[in-house]
Design a protein around this motif. Structure first.
Motif, PDB file in Angstrom:
ATOM      1  N   LEU A  15       3.442  11.111  -5.721  1.00  0.00           N
ATOM      2  CA  LEU A  15       4.516  11.742  -6.504  1.00  0.00           C
ATOM      3  C   LEU A  15       3.997  12.256  -7.838  1.00  0.00           C
ATOM      4  N   ARG A  16       3.191  11.424  -8.513  1.00  0.00           N
ATOM      5  CA  ARG A  16       2.636  11.849  -9.802  1.00  0.00           C
ATOM      6  C   ARG A  16       1.692  13.029  -9.648  1.00  0.00           C
ATOM      7  N   ALA A  17       0.948  13.045  -8.526  1.00  0.00           N
ATOM      8  CA  ALA A  17      -0.009  14.137  -8.289  1.00  0.00           C
ATOM      9  C   ALA A  17       0.675  15.417  -7.808  1.00  0.00           C
ATOM     10  N   GLY A  18       1.966  15.321  -7.448  1.00  0.00           N
ATOM     11  CA  GLY A  18       2.692  16.504  -6.982  1.00  0.00           C
ATOM     12  C   GLY A  18       2.420  16.881  -5.541  1.00  0.00           C
ATOM     13  N   GLU A  19       1.804  15.959  -4.772  1.00  0.00           N
ATOM     14  CA  GLU A  19       1.429  16.304  -3.395  1.00  0.00           C
ATOM     15  C   GLU A  19       2.607  16.221  -2.428  1.00  0.00           C
ATOM     16  N   LEU A  38       0.833  -1.200   0.000  1.00  0.00           N
ATOM     17  CA  LEU A  38       0.000   0.000   0.000  1.00  0.00           C
ATOM     18  C   LEU A  38       0.872   1.256   0.000  1.00  0.00           C
ATOM     19  N   GLY A  39       1.973   1.211   0.751  1.00  0.00           N
ATOM     20  CA  GLY A  39       2.877   2.361   0.808  1.00  0.00           C
ATOM     21  C   GLY A  39       3.490   2.678  -0.539  1.00  0.00           C
ATOM     22  N   TRP A  40       3.917   1.630  -1.293  1.00  0.00           N
ATOM     23  CA  TRP A  40       4.476   1.856  -2.621  1.00  0.00           C
ATOM     24  C   TRP A  40       3.447   2.501  -3.555  1.00  0.00           C
ATOM     25  N   ARG A  41       2.218   1.983  -3.512  1.00  0.00           N
ATOM     26  CA  ARG A  41       1.178   2.517  -4.399  1.00  0.00           C
ATOM     27  C   ARG A  41       0.876   3.981  -4.074  1.00  0.00           C
ATOM     28  N   THR A  42       0.695   4.269  -2.787  1.00  0.00           N
ATOM     29  CA  THR A  42       0.395   5.661  -2.413  1.00  0.00           C
ATOM     30  C   THR A  42       1.574   6.582  -2.706  1.00  0.00           C
ATOM     31  N   LEU A  43       2.795   6.061  -2.558  1.00  0.00           N
ATOM     32  CA  LEU A  43       3.975   6.889  -2.840  1.00  0.00           C
ATOM     33  C   LEU A  43       4.003   7.314  -4.307  1.00  0.00           C
ATOM     34  N   TRP A  44       3.848   6.370  -5.232  1.00  0.00           N
ATOM     35  CA  TRP A  44       3.886   6.713  -6.649  1.00  0.00           C
ATOM     36  C   TRP A  44       2.715   7.599  -7.053  1.00  0.00           C
ATOM     37  N   ARG A  45       1.542   7.343  -6.473  1.00  0.00           N
ATOM     38  CA  ARG A  45       0.381   8.163  -6.794  1.00  0.00           C
ATOM     39  C   ARG A  45       0.598   9.603  -6.334  1.00  0.00           C
ATOM     40  N   VAL A  75      10.452   8.932   1.224  1.00  0.00           N
ATOM     41  CA  VAL A  75      10.562  10.350   0.838  1.00  0.00           C
ATOM     42  C   VAL A  75      11.698  11.017   1.600  1.00  0.00           C
ATOM     43  N   GLY A  76      11.802  10.729   2.919  1.00  0.00           N
ATOM     44  CA  GLY A  76      12.860  11.324   3.721  1.00  0.00           C
ATOM     45  C   GLY A  76      14.246  10.916   3.262  1.00  0.00           C
ATOM     46  N   LEU A  77      14.428   9.626   2.951  1.00  0.00           N
ATOM     47  CA  LEU A  77      15.729   9.159   2.483  1.00  0.00           C
ATOM     48  C   LEU A  77      16.097   9.775   1.136  1.00  0.00           C
ATOM     49  N   VAL A  78      15.133   9.797   0.218  1.00  0.00           N
ATOM     50  CA  VAL A  78      15.406  10.360  -1.106  1.00  0.00           C
ATOM     51  C   VAL A  78      15.699  11.859  -1.011  1.00  0.00           C
ATOM     52  N   ALA A  79      14.847  12.599  -0.293  1.00  0.00           N
ATOM     53  CA  ALA A  79      15.043  14.053  -0.170  1.00  0.00           C
ATOM     54  C   ALA A  79      16.341  14.365   0.565  1.00  0.00           C
ATOM     55  N   SER A  80      16.638  13.586   1.626  1.00  0.00           N
ATOM     56  CA  SER A  80      17.883  13.812   2.365  1.00  0.00           C
ATOM     57  C   SER A  80      19.093  13.481   1.505  1.00  0.00           C
ATOM     58  N   GLY A  81      19.001  12.383   0.729  1.00  0.00           N
ATOM     59  CA  GLY A  81      20.098  12.036  -0.166  1.00  0.00           C
ATOM     60  C   GLY A  81      20.350  13.114  -1.199  1.00  0.00           C
ATOM     61  N   LEU A  82      19.273  13.646  -1.776  1.00  0.00           N
ATOM     62  CA  LEU A  82      19.425  14.752  -2.727  1.00  0.00           C
ATOM     63  C   LEU A  82      20.018  15.973  -2.031  1.00  0.00           C
ATOM     64  N   GLY A  83      19.568  16.243  -0.798  1.00  0.00           N
ATOM     65  CA  GLY A  83      20.100  17.383  -0.047  1.00  0.00           C
ATOM     66  C   GLY A  83      21.584  17.229   0.239  1.00  0.00           C
ATOM     67  N   VAL A  84      22.015  15.997   0.596  1.00  0.00           N
ATOM     68  CA  VAL A  84      23.440  15.749   0.837  1.00  0.00           C
ATOM     69  C   VAL A  84      24.233  15.983  -0.448  1.00  0.00           C
ATOM     70  N   ALA A  85      23.701  15.508  -1.570  1.00  0.00           N
ATOM     71  CA  ALA A  85      24.395  15.702  -2.851  1.00  0.00           C
ATOM     72  C   ALA A  85      24.509  17.191  -3.193  1.00  0.00           C
ATOM     73  N   VAL A  86      23.414  17.931  -3.005  1.00  0.00           N
ATOM     74  CA  VAL A  86      23.444  19.376  -3.273  1.00  0.00           C
ATOM     75  C   VAL A  86      24.412  20.062  -2.315  1.00  0.00           C
ATOM     76  N   GLY A  87      24.352  19.681  -1.024  1.00  0.00           N
ATOM     77  CA  GLY A  87      25.263  20.269  -0.043  1.00  0.00           C
ATOM     78  C   GLY A  87      26.720  20.017  -0.367  1.00  0.00           C
ATOM     79  N   PHE A  88      27.022  18.790  -0.852  1.00  0.00           N
ATOM     80  CA  PHE A  88      28.397  18.468  -1.216  1.00  0.00           C
ATOM     81  C   PHE A  88      28.860  19.357  -2.373  1.00  0.00           C
ATOM     82  N   GLY A  89      27.983  19.566  -3.343  1.00  0.00           N
ATOM     83  CA  GLY A  89      28.349  20.440  -4.449  1.00  0.00           C
ATOM     84  C   GLY A  89      28.502  21.886  -4.012  1.00  0.00           C
ATOM     85  N   VAL A  90      27.599  22.339  -3.125  1.00  0.00           N
ATOM     86  CA  VAL A  90      27.617  23.738  -2.701  1.00  0.00           C
ATOM     87  C   VAL A  90      28.852  24.041  -1.853  1.00  0.00           C
ATOM     88  N   HIS A  91      29.330  23.056  -1.079  1.00  0.00           N
ATOM     89  CA  HIS A  91      30.452  23.362  -0.180  1.00  0.00           C
ATOM     90  C   HIS A  91      31.701  23.738  -0.965  1.00  0.00           C
TER      91      HIS A  91
END
Length: 838
Positions: free
Chosen positions: A16-20, A7-14, A320-336
Motif C-alpha cells: 500500500l505504501r509503495a502504491g503497488e 506475513l500478509g499484514w506486513r506485505t499488505l502495508w508495504r 484489498v477486495g473487501l476494502v475496495a468493494s466496500g468503497l465501491g458500494v459506498a460510491v455506488g450508493f452515492g451515485v445512485h
C-alpha cells in the motif's frame, strides 16, 4: 496459518505504501461502483413500483370488464370481508354553453361513488395554478371535477356549466392527480369525473353503449388472493366473458416498458465497466506478481513454505477486495442518487429505502473479480524457486492453468449475466466480450507474423525496423497488449455508438414531428372535405386510412372461438372486433418482415407479426372476417412489423387494395396540428361528429422520458470511460520495466534518445491502430446485436466506424504511453542496468 496472517499484514502495508495495489483497488472500485449504482437504483425502483402498484390500480385487485360485474362476484367480495367499489367510464363529447363560445372537446368520463379510490387519493385544486390537495371526497351530485386542460380548451372557469348529453353540471374542482388513470387510448383525453347519481340525467349510457367497468377490491392479502382465484376461474369457465383481472404489469405497460428499457441501457453500461475492470485487474495483478518474484525467492531462501506465502497473498488480496468493494458500494450508493434525480418523474412518489441485496452483490462481485482475475498469477509467487536469488532466468510467471482461470471466469460471467436482469443482454454483452477476446488474440498474432515479414530492414527507416523488432521479439506480449487494448477500445467504441446511433434510433421511434392528433369517425362523404380542411390549415402530411370493424370467425375454414386458445391475449383478440383497413400501398412506417405486399391484389391481406404469433397464423392461411354481417375471405400474403409507439395510424390487418366494395367503413387520420390558435375548435365545429384526440401531452412525456434516460446513461458512461482508460494505462505500462532495460541497452551502445522516442511512438501507434480497427469491427457487430435483439431497433453501423476506431486507438495508445512511459527514457542508463542486475 498465523504465520500467513502476519506475513500478509506486513506485505499488505508495504505494498500500500509503495502504491503497488493502487491500480487493483481502482479497478475493483470502478466495477463495484458502476454495478451497485444501477443495483441500488433498480432495487429502490422495484420496491417503489410494488408499493405504488395498488395505488395505480385504485385497489389491491381490479376486475375490469365491458359489462357490469356479476352480482355473484360482488357477493363473493363481500363474503370475504373485502372493501369494494365500482367505477365506470366511457368517451364522450363535452361542450361549453353557446353563450361561452360553444366549443366542444372529447373527454374521458368517469362515474364514481363513495369510497373511490380504495388505495391512494385523488388530488384536486380549487383554483388554477394552485397545488393539489389529497381528498377522500367524490364529486357531489350536480358537480363535476375536470382536468385543467379542459378548462383551457373550452374557455371555461370554475363554477361554469359543462354540458354533457342532456344536462349541464357545475365545474367544482380541478383534478391534479388521479392515481388509477391507467394508459388506455382514451386516458389521453381530458378527464371529467362525476357522481354516478348524475349519469342517468345525462342520457349518455344506452343499452348499446360501450362502457368500461372497474370493480376494485381491497383487504387482507389472503382474501384478495381468494377473490383473484375466483375471478380467474370464472374467466376460464366463461362466466366473465371479456373480463380480466388487472395487475400492475397489465395496467401500466407504458411505464413498465420505459423503466425496463432505461434499466437495460444502464445495465449495459455497468456491464461494460465491470468487464473492462476485469481486464485491468488481470493486467495489474500480473504486473504486481512480476514485481514480487524476487521478494518471494528471498522468502523461500529464508525458510518460508509455499503454503505460508500463498496464504499471505490470498489474505492480502481478500483484505484489498473487501476494502475496495466496500468503497465501491459506498460510491455506488452515492451515485445512485444521481439516477434518482436524472430519472425523476418516471415514478411519481418518493422511492423506499433499498434492501441489503445490492450491498451483498457488490461485495461478492468485487471479491469474485479480484479472485478470478487477480489471484491466479499472484498465487504463482508461492512456487518461485529459491534458486531465482542467484539466477534471474528461472521462476518466471507462467500462464494460469485453464481450470483455475476457467472456474473464475465462469463465476464472474454468471454474476454479470445475473446482474444484467435480462438474459439476452447478459449473454450478448458477456458472450460477445469473450468471443471478442479470442478473435483479438488470433488476429493480433497473425498481424505480428505479417508485420515481421512485410518490413524490409534494408530499406525501411531505422526507427521502423527497431519498432518491428520490439514487437516481433515478444509475440506473446504483443498479442496480450493488442488484445487488451482492443478490449478497452471495444467498450469505449460500443458506448459511443450506443450514445449516438442507438439513442438516435430510439429518438426516431418518436420524432419531434410525430403526429399529435388522431381523428376518428370521419364519414366517407366527409373524407374529401376533411382532408381539404387539413390542407387549408397548413397540414400537408398526414396518415389517412379507412377504419373497418370486423370479427375473426374462421381460420382455414375452421371456426374459431376463445376456447380454442390457451393464451389470455389470444382469447381477448378472438372475442372482440378488430380494427381493419385497406390500402394499395404498404404504410411507409410499417416494415414487411415476411412475404410480399402486392398492391391492388384482391383477396389478400397483410397481418401484424405480433398478432400472427399470438393467434398462430402464418403466410398462406385463409381468414374470414364478419364485417357488419358481411363475410369477407382473404389469404395472408405478408407479415408486418408495426411500431405501436410511433404515433402513426396502425392496424392489425390490412387488405392490400385501394377500395373495399360494399363494406361499412369510417375514416381515421393522424397528423401534427399547426400552431394556429383555435384550429381544433374550428375543426370540431365544421365536423361535429368527428372525434379529435389530442396526443400532445403524451408525446411530450415520452420525449422527456427519453431525455432523462439519455442523461442517466451519459452519467454512468463516465465510469466505463474511466475503466477503459484504466485498461489502456495498465496495458501500456505492463511491460514498462522490460522496455526500460531494452532501451537502456540500446542507449548504452549508442542509440540516441530521439531515435528511441520514434521507436516507442511507432510501436504505440501501430498497436493502437490495429487494436482500434479490430475493436471497431467487433463493436459494430455487438452493437447491431444489441440493437436488433435487446433494444428492438433497426440499426447499421457507418462504414467510417473502423477508420475512426483505428485513429482513436492510435491517439489513446499514444496518450497512455506518454503518461505511463514518460520516465522510461528519462531514467539514467546506469540506474536501469543496476536495477536489472539486482
Amino acid at each position: 496459518m498465523n504465520a500467513s496472517l502476519r506475513l500478509g499484514w506486513r506485505t499488505l502495508w508495504r505494498d500500500l505504501r509503495a502504491g503497488e495495489l493502487r491500480l487493483l483497488i481502482v479497478a475493483v472500485l470502478l466495477a463495484v461502483a458502476a454495478l451497485t449504482a444501477v443495483g441500488f437504483f433498480a432495487d429502490r425502483l422495484k420496491g417503489g413500483l410494488q408499493r405504488d402498484a395498488r395505488q395505480l390500480l385504485g385497489g389491491d385487485a381490479v376486475l375490469a370488464s365491458d359489462n357490469p360485474t356479476p352480482p355473484a362476484f360482488v357477493e363473493r367480495a363481500r363474503a370475504l370481508g373485502l372493501q369494494a367499489t365500482t367505477n365506470y367510464g366511457f368517451p364522450t363529447m363535452a361542450r361549453a354553453d353557446d353563450a361561452q363560445g360553444g366549443a366542444t372537446k372529447l373527454v374521458a368520463l368517469k362515474a364514481v361513488t363513495t369510497g373511490y379510490p380504495l388505495r391512494g387519493s385523488v388530488q384536486t385544486a380549487t383554483a388554477p395554478d394552485v397545488p393539489g390537495q389529497a381528498t377522500r371526497d367524490v364529486p357531489a351530485p350536480g358537480d363535476v371535477w375536470v382536468d385543467a386542460s379542459l378548462l383551457e380548451s373550452l374557455a371555461l372557469k370554475l363554477g361554469d356549466k359543462l354540458l354533457l348529453g342532456d344536462t349541464g353540471l357545475r365545474i367544482a374542482r380541478i383534478i391534479t392527480l388521479e392515481p388509477d388513470r391507467g394508459a388506455g387510448f382514451m386516458s389521453f383525453a381530458p378527464r371529467v369525473m362525476l357522481n354516478q347519481a348524475d349519469v342517468a340525467r345525462t342520457g349518455l349510457v344506452q343499452p348499446a353503449s360501450r362502457v368500461s367497468y372497474r370493480f376494485a377490491v381491497a383487504g387482507s392479502a389472503g382474501a384478495v388472493k381468494q377473490f383473484g382465484d375466483a375471478v380467474e376461474a370464472g374467466i376460464k369457465k366463461g362466466e366473465l366473458r371479456g373480463a380480466r383481472l388487472e395487475s400492475f404489469e397489465s395496467g401500466r405497460p407504458e411505464m413498465r416498458q420505459t423503466l425496463d428499457r432505461a434499466e437495460k441501457f444502464l445495465n449495459l453500461v455497468a456491464l461494460l465497466a465491470a468487464l473492462l475492470s476485469a481486464v485491468a485487474v488481470a493486467l495489474a495483478a500480473r504486473g504486481f506478481a512480476a514485481s514480487h518474484l524476487d521478494d518471494c525467492a528471498m522468502l523461500r531462501v529464508l525458510g518460508q513454505s509455499q503454503r505460508t506465502i500463498a496464504g499471505a497473498y490470498a489474505f492480502e488480496f481478500a483484505i484489498v477486495g473487501l476494502v475496495a468493494s466496500g468503497l465501491g458500494v459506498a460510491v455506488g450508493f452515492g451515485v445512485h442518487y444521481a439516477f434518482v434525480v436524472l430519472l425523476a418523474g418516471l415514478v411519481e412518489s418518493a422511492l423506499p429505502a433499498p434492501t441489503l441485496w445490492p450491498v451483498a452483490f457488490g461485495l461478492g462481485m468485487g471479491l469474485t473479480l479480484l479472485f478470478a482475475f487477480g489471484l491466479p498469477p499472484v498465487l504463482q509467487l508461492a512456487r518461485v524457486p529459491p534458486l531465482r536469488v542467484i539466477r534471474r532466468d528461472v521462476g518466471g510467471l507462467k500462464p494460469a492453468s485453464v481450470a483455475v482461470l476457467g472456474i473464475g471466469v465462469l463465476g464472474f460471467a454468471a454474476l454479470l449475466v445475473a446482474a444484467s436482469s435480462d438474459l439476452k443482454l447478459g449473454l450478448i454483452a458477456v458472450g460477445g466480450f469473450g468471443a471478442a477476446v479470442a478473435v483479438f488474440a488470433l488476429l493480433s498474432w497473425l498481424a505480428v507474423k505479417v508485420l515481421r515479414r512485410s518490413v524490409n530492414e534494408s530499406t525501411a527507416p531505422r526507427w521502423l525496423v527497431l519498432a518491428t523488432r520490439q514487437i516481433s521479439a515478444r509475440p506473446a506480449y504483443a498479442v496480450v497488449q493488442v488484445s487488451a487494448l482492443a478490449v478497452g477500445l471495444l467498450a469505449l467504441i460500443l458506448l459511443v455508438l450506443l450514445r449516438t446511433d442507438l439513442v438516435a434510433s430510439w429518438r426516431r421511434a418518436t420524432p419531434p414531428d410525430a403526429p399529435n392528433r388522431f381523428v376518428i369517425n370521419v364519414m366517407p362523404d366527409q373524407s374529401e372535405a376533411f382532408q381539404k380542411t387539413l390542407r387549408d390549415g397548413g397540414v400537408n402530411k398526414f396518415d389517412w386510412y379507412p377504419m373497418i370493424r370486423g370479427r375473426l370467425i374462421s381460420v382455414n375454414d375452421k371456426p374459431v372461438s376463445p376456447d380454442d386458445y390457451a393464451d389470455d391475449r389470444a382469447k381477448r383478440l378472438v372475442d372482440r372486433e378488430f380494427n381493419l383497413s385497406n390500402s394499395a400501398a404498404a404504410p411507409p412506417h410499417n416494415i414487411v418482415t415476411a412475404g410480399a405486399w402486392k398492391p391492388d391484389a384482391p383477396g389478400e391481406i397483410s397481418v401484424e407479426e405480433g398478432l400472427a404469433e399470438t393467434l398462430g397464423l402464418k403466410l398462406g392461411d385463409s381468414l374470414r372476417f364478419d364485417i357488419g354481417g358481411i363475410p369477407s375471405d382473404a389469404r395472408i400474403t405478408s407479415l408486418r412489423k408495426v411500431d405501436w409507439g410511433s404515433m402513426h395510424a396502425n392496424f392489425f390487418v390490412m387488405y392490400t387494395v385501394a377500395n373495399l366494395v360494399d363494406v361499412p367503413a369510417t375514416y381515421m387520420g393522424a397528423f401534427r396540428a399547426p400552431e394556429t390558435k383555435g384550429f381544433d375548435n374550428a375543426l370540431v365545429r365544421a365536423f361535429p361528429n368527428v372525434t379529435n384526440v389530442d396526443m400532445s401531452a403524451t408525446i411530450g412525456q415520452v420525449q422527456r422520458v427519453l431525455d432523462q434516460v439519455v442523461r442517466a446513461v451519459e452519467f454512468l458512461f463516465g465510469f466505463t470511460l474511466a475503466a477503459g482508460l484504466l485498461v489502456l494505462f495498465a496495458t501500456v505500462t505492463a511491460t514498462r520495466e522490460e522496455r526500460a532495460r531494452e532501451f537502456a541497452v540500446m542507449r548504452a551502445v549508442g542509440a540516441r534518445a530521439s531515435l528511441l522516442r520514434q521507436v516507442q511512438r511507432a510501436e504505440l501507434v501501430g498497436v493502437g491502430l490495429l487494436a482500434g480497427f479490430l475493436a471497431s469491427i467487433v463493436a459494430s457487430v455487438i452493437g447491431w446485436g444489441l440493437a436488433r435483439y435487446v433494444f428492438d431497433f433497426t440499426w447499421t453501423a457507418s462504414p467510417l466506424v473502423p477508420v475512426g476506431g483505428a485513429l482513436a486507438g492510435a491517439v489513446l495508445a499514444l496518450a497512455a504511453g506518454w503518461w505511463g512511459l514518460r520516465e522510461v527514457l528519462r531514467r539514467p542508463v546506469v540506474e536501469t542496468l543496476r536495477r536489472a542486475a539486482e
